[in-house]
Write a protein that holds these residues in place. Structure first.
Motif, PDB file in Angstrom:
ATOM      1  N   GLY A 263       0.873  -1.189   0.047  1.00  0.00           N
ATOM      2  CA  GLY A 263      -0.043  -0.134  -0.112  1.00  0.00           C
ATOM      3  C   GLY A 263       0.755   1.157   0.010  1.00  0.00           C
ATOM      4  O   GLY A 263       0.277   2.282  -0.521  1.00  0.00           O
ATOM      5  N   VAL A 264       2.070   1.245   0.535  1.00  0.00           N
ATOM      6  CA  VAL A 264       2.706   2.327   0.635  1.00  0.00           C
ATOM      7  C   VAL A 264       3.172   2.968  -1.023  1.00  0.00           C
ATOM      8  O   VAL A 264       3.564   4.236  -1.008  1.00  0.00           O
ATOM      9  CB  VAL A 264       4.234   2.087   1.222  1.00  0.00           C
ATOM     10  N   THR A 265       3.234   2.027  -1.895  1.00  0.00           N
ATOM     11  CA  THR A 265       3.265   2.462  -3.154  1.00  0.00           C
ATOM     12  C   THR A 265       2.348   3.598  -3.372  1.00  0.00           C
ATOM     13  O   THR A 265       2.639   4.938  -3.840  1.00  0.00           O
ATOM     14  CB  THR A 265       3.328   1.448  -4.065  1.00  0.00           C
ATOM     15  N   GLU A 266       1.013   3.393  -3.399  1.00  0.00           N
ATOM     16  CA  GLU A 266       0.021   4.301  -3.603  1.00  0.00           C
ATOM     17  C   GLU A 266      -0.087   5.479  -2.711  1.00  0.00           C
ATOM     18  O   GLU A 266      -0.005   6.678  -3.071  1.00  0.00           O
ATOM     19  CB  GLU A 266      -1.562   3.634  -3.628  1.00  0.00           C
ATOM     20  N   ASP A 267       0.362   5.149  -1.483  1.00  0.00           N
ATOM     21  CA  ASP A 267       0.428   6.159  -0.434  1.00  0.00           C
ATOM     22  C   ASP A 267       1.301   7.278  -0.541  1.00  0.00           C
ATOM     23  O   ASP A 267       1.129   8.466  -0.456  1.00  0.00           O
ATOM     24  CB  ASP A 267       0.746   5.687   1.110  1.00  0.00           C
ATOM     25  N   CYS A 268       2.570   6.837  -0.898  1.00  0.00           N
ATOM     26  CA  CYS A 268       3.697   7.770  -1.256  1.00  0.00           C
ATOM     27  C   CYS A 268       3.456   8.473  -2.544  1.00  0.00           C
ATOM     28  O   CYS A 268       3.410   9.817  -2.594  1.00  0.00           O
ATOM     29  CB  CYS A 268       4.853   7.066  -1.607  1.00  0.00           C
ATOM     30  N   GLY A 269       2.740   7.872  -3.556  1.00  0.00           N
ATOM     31  CA  GLY A 269       2.370   8.792  -4.816  1.00  0.00           C
ATOM     32  C   GLY A 269       1.254   9.786  -4.386  1.00  0.00           C
ATOM     33  O   GLY A 269       1.491  10.888  -5.120  1.00  0.00           O
ATOM     34  N   GLN A 270       0.385   9.338  -3.561  1.00  0.00           N
ATOM     35  CA  GLN A 270      -0.537  10.311  -3.196  1.00  0.00           C
ATOM     36  C   GLN A 270      -0.307  11.611  -2.453  1.00  0.00           C
ATOM     37  O   GLN A 270      -0.399  12.761  -2.659  1.00  0.00           O
ATOM     38  CB  GLN A 270      -1.987   9.425  -2.576  1.00  0.00           C
ATOM     39  N   PHE A 271       0.724  11.428  -1.441  1.00  0.00           N
ATOM     40  CA  PHE A 271       1.186  12.046  -0.670  1.00  0.00           C
ATOM     41  C   PHE A 271       2.272  13.221  -1.505  1.00  0.00           C
ATOM     42  O   PHE A 271       2.058  14.515  -1.437  1.00  0.00           O
ATOM     43  CB  PHE A 271       2.324  11.459   0.419  1.00  0.00           C
ATOM     44  N   LEU A 272       2.956  12.555  -2.310  1.00  0.00           N
ATOM     45  CA  LEU A 272       3.875  13.602  -3.241  1.00  0.00           C
ATOM     46  C   LEU A 272       3.102  14.233  -4.046  1.00  0.00           C
ATOM     47  O   LEU A 272       3.449  15.488  -4.499  1.00  0.00           O
ATOM     48  CB  LEU A 272       4.918  12.930  -3.990  1.00  0.00           C
ATOM     49  N   ALA A 273       2.001  13.864  -4.650  1.00  0.00           N
ATOM     50  CA  ALA A 273       1.087  14.789  -5.638  1.00  0.00           C
ATOM     51  C   ALA A 273       0.539  15.653  -4.823  1.00  0.00           C
ATOM     52  O   ALA A 273       0.170  16.739  -5.411  1.00  0.00           O
ATOM     53  CB  ALA A 273       0.164  13.601  -6.271  1.00  0.00           C
ATOM     54  N   ALA A 274       0.110  15.520  -3.633  1.00  0.00           N
ATOM     55  CA  ALA A 274      -0.844  16.346  -2.891  1.00  0.00           C
ATOM     56  C   ALA A 274       0.190  17.665  -2.751  1.00  0.00           C
ATOM     57  O   ALA A 274      -0.138  18.605  -2.674  1.00  0.00           O
ATOM     58  CB  ALA A 274      -1.179  15.826  -1.532  1.00  0.00           C
ATOM     59  N   VAL A 275       1.340  17.442  -2.304  1.00  0.00           N
ATOM     60  CA  VAL A 275       2.388  18.433  -2.162  1.00  0.00           C
ATOM     61  C   VAL A 275       2.607  19.483  -3.171  1.00  0.00           C
ATOM     62  O   VAL A 275       2.615  20.511  -3.226  1.00  0.00           O
ATOM     63  CB  VAL A 275       3.670  17.787  -1.604  1.00  0.00           C
TER      64      VAL A 275
END
Length: 280
Positions: free
Chosen positions: A107-119
């Motif tokens: 799940g960290v794959t999606e979590d990281c992508g979402q986190f970076l995209a939000a920033v």
């Protein structure tokens, strides 16, 4: 949807079939795609409806390979034990492994992508050099620490000094022209986080995959799907190995032979005392 005249209408840009043909993405499956297009490219095209460059295919393939198999993880064990219980249900064994793809594994794959995209989405101006990205990263890490939030993809339970997938994926991203804002921000977090946290953590491969998939322009809500796609291939390999060198029965019997009964009264007493133990 309803077409003019009130008849049902179900639009698709993907697969269609007649009595003698199959088309996919508007192309003849047998004549135009089979033997001409690899599975990685096809997945990219089905998800984005765009034809990827050779570099994008190579980067996506590297991301999938990075997540395919990590040995006896809970997802692999779940698949093997399900296969032991129902050897006639390969689909059940694969599903059991895939259902374990959550916040701790995959799940960290999606979590990281979402986190970076939000920033990145909140930036008034996207940096153009490392100094600019480092400034953004410092703010991100400071805010995360103040809010007591973890940064997805930072740290790894096994690879304490280096996740070997990380430099390989970053190198491939540069070689293929696939390195973009998400990887730039994640690398900057890797460079500066110790200034705020007081210790160095690795950028884990699953997080880099999330950044890389985002840079490939893949839909953020589907990033975990790519992790699951990769792990499905790995689980198939795990099941093949279970046929060759079975460990499922030994795993089950090890747990069975070491099970220990705990009196329910002791459990309740421990809970009432606020003890983390589960009996004496």
């Amino acid at each position: 949807m309803t077409a003019p005249g009130g008849t049902p209408d179900f639009p698709t840009s993907l697969g269609m079939s007649t009595t003698s043909t199959i088309t996919l993405l508007g192309e003849d499956l047998a004549e135009d795609l089979m033997g001409q297009v690899g599975l990685t490219e096809l997945v990219y095209r089905m998800v984005t409806l765009r034809v990827p460059t050779p570099g994008q295919v190579r980067m996506l393939d590297a991301c999938l390979l990075a997540l395919a198999d990590h040995g006896f993880t809970p997802t692999a064990i779940a698949a093997r034990l399900t296969f032991l219980s129902a050897p006639d249900s390969v689909q059940g064994a694969l599903a059991a492994g895939l259902l374990g793809g959550g916040s701790r594994f995959l799940g960290v794959t999606e979590d990281c992508g979402q986190f970076l995209a939000a920033v990145i989405g909140d930036l008034e101006q996207v940096p153009t050099d490392e100094e600019g990205w480092d400034e953004v990263a410092r703010r991100v890490v400071q805010e995360a620490r103040a809010e007591r939030r973890i940064i997805p993809g930072l740290g790894h339970p096994v690879h304490k000094e280096l996740d070997p997938r990380t430099p390989a994926l970053i190198r491939i991203a540069h070689e293929t022209g696939s390195h973009g804002a998400h990887l730039s921000l994640f690398e900057a977090i890797g460079r500066v986080h110790h200034e705020v946290l007081g210790r160095r953590l690795v950028l884990n491969g699953a997080g880099v995959v999330g950044a890389g998939l985002a840079d490939l322009g893949l839909p953020l809500p589907l990033l975990r799907g790519f992790a699951l796609l990769a792990r499905a291939a790995g689980l198939l390999g795990q099941l093949a190995e279970e046929l060759r060198m079975p460990v499922g029965m030994d795993t089950y019997l090890t747990v069975e032979h070491h099970a220990r009964f705990v009196d329910p009264a002791d459990v309740l007493a421990a809970q009432e005392e606020g003890s983390p133990g589960g009996g004496r």
